[in-house]
Motif scaffolding. Structure first.
Motif, PDB file in Angstrom:
ATOM      1  N   GLY A 277      79.262  19.366   3.203  1.00  0.00           N
ATOM      2  CA  GLY A 277      80.105  19.885   4.269  1.00  0.00           C
ATOM      3  C   GLY A 277      81.566  19.531   4.035  1.00  0.00           C
ATOM      4  N   TYR A 278      82.407  19.915   4.978  1.00  0.00           N
ATOM      5  CA  TYR A 278      83.844  19.760   4.797  1.00  0.00           C
ATOM      6  C   TYR A 278      84.497  19.037   5.970  1.00  0.00           C
ATOM      7  N   VAL A 279      85.599  18.369   5.647  1.00  0.00           N
ATOM      8  CA  VAL A 279      86.491  17.798   6.657  1.00  0.00           C
ATOM      9  C   VAL A 279      87.860  18.434   6.456  1.00  0.00           C
TER      10      VAL A 279
ATOM     11  N   CYS B 229      93.383   8.451   7.555  1.00  0.00           N
ATOM     12  CA  CYS B 229      92.378   8.922   6.588  1.00  0.00           C
ATOM     13  C   CYS B 229      92.383   8.075   5.327  1.00  0.00           C
ATOM     14  N   GLU B 230      93.559   7.793   4.801  1.00  0.00           N
ATOM     15  CA  GLU B 230      93.636   7.044   3.553  1.00  0.00           C
ATOM     16  C   GLU B 230      93.146   5.608   3.736  1.00  0.00           C
TER      17      GLU B 230
ATOM     18  N   VAL C  97      88.006  10.712  -2.786  1.00  0.00           N
ATOM     19  CA  VAL C  97      88.078  12.035  -2.172  1.00  0.00           C
ATOM     20  C   VAL C  97      89.090  12.894  -2.908  1.00  0.00           C
ATOM     21  N   THR C  98      88.706  14.133  -3.198  1.00  0.00           N
ATOM     22  CA  THR C  98      89.637  15.103  -3.765  1.00  0.00           C
ATOM     23  C   THR C  98      90.176  15.958  -2.627  1.00  0.00           C
ATOM     24  N   VAL C  99      91.453  15.795  -2.344  1.00  0.00           N
ATOM     25  CA  VAL C  99      92.089  16.485  -1.227  1.00  0.00           C
ATOM     26  C   VAL C  99      92.677  17.804  -1.720  1.00  0.00           C
ATOM     27  N   HIS C 100      92.347  18.889  -1.027  1.00  0.00           N
ATOM     28  CA  HIS C 100      92.831  20.218  -1.399  1.00  0.00           C
ATOM     29  C   HIS C 100      93.881  20.674  -0.384  1.00  0.00           C
ATOM     30  N   PRO C 101      95.128  20.907  -0.822  1.00  0.00           N
ATOM     31  CA  PRO C 101      96.149  21.385   0.117  1.00  0.00           C
ATOM     32  C   PRO C 101      95.822  22.793   0.619  1.00  0.00           C
ATOM     33  N   ILE C 102      96.131  23.036   1.894  1.00  0.00           N
ATOM     34  CA  ILE C 102      95.998  24.371   2.476  1.00  0.00           C
ATOM     35  C   ILE C 102      97.365  25.014   2.605  1.00  0.00           C
TER      36      ILE C 102
ATOM     37  N   LEU D 113      80.868  14.478  -0.537  1.00  0.00           N
ATOM     38  CA  LEU D 113      79.986  14.602  -1.688  1.00  0.00           C
ATOM     39  C   LEU D 113      78.846  13.590  -1.704  1.00  0.00           C
ATOM     40  N   ALA D 114      78.900  12.591  -0.830  1.00  0.00           N
ATOM     41  CA  ALA D 114      77.840  11.576  -0.808  1.00  0.00           C
ATOM     42  C   ALA D 114      77.761  10.948   0.573  1.00  0.00           C
ATOM     43  N   ASP D 115      76.581  10.469   0.918  1.00  0.00           N
ATOM     44  CA  ASP D 115      76.418   9.749   2.177  1.00  0.00           C
ATOM     45  C   ASP D 115      77.195   8.431   2.133  1.00  0.00           C
ATOM     46  N   VAL D 116      77.643   7.990   3.291  1.00  0.00           N
ATOM     47  CA  VAL D 116      78.365   6.721   3.380  1.00  0.00           C
ATOM     48  C   VAL D 116      77.946   6.020   4.670  1.00  0.00           C
ATOM     49  N   ARG D 117      77.817   4.715   4.588  1.00  0.00           N
ATOM     50  CA  ARG D 117      77.524   3.918   5.760  1.00  0.00           C
ATOM     51  C   ARG D 117      78.840   3.421   6.332  1.00  0.00           C
ATOM     52  N   VAL D 118      79.214   3.945   7.492  1.00  0.00           N
ATOM     53  CA  VAL D 118      80.494   3.575   8.099  1.00  0.00           C
ATOM     54  C   VAL D 118      80.448   2.135   8.583  1.00  0.00           C
ATOM     55  N   GLN D 119      81.482   1.382   8.269  1.00  0.00           N
ATOM     56  CA  GLN D 119      81.576  -0.025   8.676  1.00  0.00           C
ATOM     57  C   GLN D 119      82.129  -0.084  10.103  1.00  0.00           C
ATOM     58  N   TYR D 120      81.239   0.113  11.049  1.00  0.00           N
ATOM     59  CA  TYR D 120      81.675   0.243  12.444  1.00  0.00           C
ATOM     60  C   TYR D 120      82.297  -1.039  12.989  1.00  0.00           C
TER      61      TYR D 120
END
Length: 379
Positions: free
Chosen positions: A321-323, A337-338, A348-353, A363-370
């Motif tokens: 999916g996308y952010v 974000c950074e 993360v590969t950031v694509h300018p709009i 691209l991969a699951d991540v466990r957020v450090q809440y």
């Protein structure tokens, strides 16, 4: 092969949100609910003049324009290969709708609101509007043409690849961007249905229409403007609450959806500042219903508003999916974000709009450090 009448009947029988239960969750400082039934009923019960739609529904547009294209194909010849008539009809509808969302459709009555917070406007500037460097006057989104086109492309991409999950936008203003998301989902599903049964050899396969129609679209906003901000969290977070023009009420947003004929059972309003609404949204809706997010669109401008969303929702974004980050260059949201990428070791590969907006793919699951969010250790 299915006849035209059979294809139209199949398309008209598509179930919009048939497997989704209505929501109405109220907390001390948030409200999560599906507005469709309440808004439609209030229109019926109102003693005042009801909101009059400016447009007919996407399905009617695409049906009529498909017939027009098919007729024109019998009397004209194209010099280049053409998509099927339903896809051309979809393109015509979405281009028309963008004109209303952006304000272009109103011609000389549309103005370009300045970005300096002064509530002043100049004559409409098409160049500024195309890249989202002014604010709409009569329209309902300020993101510009390029960002709407990329949003459409990403929605169709996740549908075609069967990436599971909903569309969720945090920071909707008048709701134009999220309205476009629901329009793209409906228009694309209907156009595919009108094309008829897919070939067994088709690659990639056409989307399962039920899966398209059972994606929710979340409108997340305070519907009361931006929060005051805390300079101790980020020095750029102060003063955003003074930007009164970017405040739109929930009633105003619902009215625009009615005008576009896009009030839909799959729409969810999430009302409240993000530090108060994101946790209940995660814990009381998305996790219990096992709903992922296919596209997460961040438009909170501020560092804290962006952090609130990332720590509660990023883990739920589907792989593939996308952010989309609307406020990147020159905004505190970029720092948020950074910092989030850094502490979670995300590459993360950031694509300018355009000049200010970007997107990236998960691209991969991540466990957020809440615990970092709880302790405000974001760096």
């Amino acid at each position: 092969m299915a006849s035209r009448e059979q294809k139209v009947k199949a398309a008209n029988d598509l179930p919009m949100g048939s497997n989704l239960k209505p929501l109405d969750i109220v907390g001390p400082s948030y409200h999560i609910y599906t507005p469709h039934d309440k808004v439609v009923q209030s229109q019926r019960d109102s003693t005042e003049v009801a909101v009059r739609p400016l447009l007919t529904v996407p399905e009617h547009w695409i049906h009529s324009l498909t017939l027009r294209h098919q007729h024109l194909d019998t009397i004209t010849t194209s010099t280049v290969p053409l998509p099927p008539a339903p896809k051309r009809a979809m393109r015509a509808y979405l281009d028309m709708l963008r004109g209303f969302l952006l304000g272009d459709a109103y011609g000389r009555a549309e103005k370009s609101m300045l970005l300096d917070g002064s509530l002043r406007y100049i004559e409409y500037n098409a160049t500024l509007r195309s890249i989202g460097m002014d604010m709409s006057y009569l329209g309902t989104t300020m993101v510009g043409k390029r960002r709407l086109q990329v949003l459409e492309d990403l929605i169709i991409d996740v549908v075609d690849r069967s990436v599971p999950g909903d569309f969720l936008e945090t920071g909707v203003w008048r709701g134009g961007c999220s309205a476009y998301a629901i329009a793209v989902l409906r228009a694309y599903a209907y156009a595919v249905a009108l094309e008829g049964a897919p070939s067994q050899r088709q690659t990639p396969p056409r989307p399962t229409l039920r899966s398209v129609y059972n994606r929710r679209v979340f409108f997340c906003d305070s519907f009361a403007g931006l929060p005051p901000g805390d300079g101790a969290v980020h020095k750029g977070d102060v003063g955003w609450d003074k930007l009164t023009y970017v405040s739109a009420s929930v009633e105003e947003t619902a009215r625009y959806l009615l005008e576009y004929n896009l009030m839909d059972p799959r729409i969810v309003f999430v009302k409240g500042f993000f530090n108060e609404s994101m946790r209940p949204l995660q814990q009381r809706v998305l996790v219990p219903e096992k709903r992922g997010i296919a596209i997460l669109r961040l438009d909170g401008d501020m560092y804290q508003s962006t952090i609130d969303v990332l720590y509660h929702l990023y883990e739920l974004v589907a792989v593939g999916g996308y952010v989309i980050v609307d406020d990147w260059e020159g905004f505190p949201a970029k720092d948020a974000c950074e910092d989030f990428f850094r502490v979670h070791q995300l590459h993360v590969t950031v694509h300018p709009i355009d000049l200010t907006s970007v997107y990236f793919q998960k691209l991969a699951d991540v466990r957020v450090q809440y615990w970092r969010y709880e302790q405000k250790r974001f760096k």
